[in-house]
Design an enzyme around this catalytic site. Structure first.
Site: not given
Length: 369
Positions: A224, A156, A208, A215, A55, A138
């Site tokens: 969405c 994030d 995305c 999509c 991370e 985060y």
DNA sequence: GATGCGTGGTA
DNA sequence: TTACCAAGCAT
């Protein structure tokens, strides 16, 4: 409309979050990316050390860039105790090239805090994780969810984008963050917290995406709000960015025999704690007074390379004119630094800017003193 | 809340 | 080429 449209509409209004999480997790079970720091979906054992290390490395950094560094670090320092005992200069050199060097300084500080204050084990609680160096809003949530399975909302840039599109949030960032955080909280399930966090990030990274979202293959297409607009990629809305200034300066390439003079930069600020050649102050270009003449660190037969070294940082661009010279060993007496073998520069851990300076300087033969 | 802080890839 | 972007944090 079907007879049950009212019921359907109301149930979607009441618990859309459960439907979204369920669909996303089902998709994740089939399509999760395989990554060195990631356990298979559903696995209940994830090494907090590896989650934390990944991370930190992934902050503002692409997966492709991180993978070789992650392998190198986990081989050299396999657990948090080993990292806490690491030689700081060696660790900084190992981080060279990955950027945002404050992360490397905080990495050691964090490992030492875990050993000193937490008996060598990462705390599972997000608020406690948040108090560790280099661990922010985060990262603390991500570690708590991924390594410990606790419900936490890790937002994030991926989650930010996915959520802004799901709910068509058009409040410009960064102001729109509170709204996005609340919406992200609303779709976060209690169960499978770690998988959900990683599924959101996988969705943002592979489907995305920022530029051309796919999509057509998105498992959340039906949920969405942005998909129902003319331009889903218009979300999230972002404030305009400032133009970056251009700076110029001089770099000193000082050779003695087969060695070159390197100094360690101050811990704070740009490239903090990293090795590099000495340089002048970097000034904003185009100030109307022309480039300042080089202010050499000592008198000698200096030669300026014909082409400056150009480098683009996040917030400014830089052109450094490289000046080379052969000098005696004591020419830098009184300065804090070291003579480094030119043949072994790879082990110096130079950040990219100074790697470019070295490459440029060594392309040309220096005149004799 | 705005700014400083790296680097390499992409369109 | 220029501009944007990528698993943000500290101050």
């Amino acid at each position: 409309m079907p007879v049950d449209s009212k019921l359907t509409a109301s149930s979607e209004k009441l618990i859309p979050e459960k439907q979204i999480a369920g669909k996303l997790l089902a998709h994740y079970d089939r399509h999760a990316r395989t990554l060195p720091w990631r356990a298979p979906p559903g696995a209940n054992a994830t090494d907090p050390y590896r989650v934390w290390l990944s991370e930190i490395m992934l902050q503002q950094t692409t997966v492709a860039a991180v993978i070789p560094y992650f392998q190198k670090f986990t081989t050299r320092w396999p657990d948090v105790s080993a990292l806490a005992a690491a030689d700081e200069a060696e660790l900084m050199a190992a981080w060279a090239g990955l950027g945002y060097y404050a992360r490397a300084r905080n990495l050691i500080a964090c490992a030492r805090a875990v050993v000193r204050d937490h008996d060598g084990a990462f705390p599972p609680d997000a608020d406690t994780l948040r108090s560790l160096p280099g661990v922010g809003a985060y990262t603390s949530a991500a570690i708590s969810a991924i390594a410990f399975g606790r419900r936490a909302v890790a937002v994030d840039a991926n989650v930010e984008r996915v959520v802004a599109r799901l709910f068509a949030i058009d409040t410009p960032l960064p102001g729109g963050r509170r709204e996005i955080d609340a919406a992200a909280d609303g779709i976060t399930p209690d169960a499978r917290a770690g998988d959900f966090t990683q599924a959101m990030m996988d969705l943002g990274a592979t489907i995305c995406t920022s530029r051309k979202p796919a999509c057509g293959i998105c498992p959340l297409r039906e949920d969405c709000a942005a998909f129902r607009t003319a331009d889903p990629a218009a979300f999230p809305v972002k404030a305009a960015k400032k133009a970056k200034p251009h700076r110029t300066g001089h770099a000193w390439w000082i050779e003695n025999g087969g060695d070159v003079w390197l100094e360690r930069r101050p811990d704070k600020g740009l490239l903090g704690g990293m090795r590099g050649v000495p340089t002048s102050v970097w000034r904003v270009a185009g100030g109307g007074e022309g480039d300042s003449p080089p202010d050499y660190p000592f008198a000698g037969r200096w030669t300026a390379l014909s082409d400056p070294v150009v480098h683009i940082f996040t917030h400014f661009s830089l052109a450094l004119t490289v000046h080379t010279v052969r000098a005696e060993r004591d020419c830098m007496a009184g300065r804090d630094g070291e003579w480094w073998p030119k043949a072994d520069l790879a082990s110096a851990g130079l950040p990219t800017l100074f790697g470019k300076v070295a490459a440029a300087a060594m392309r040309e033969e220096l005149p004799c003193p």
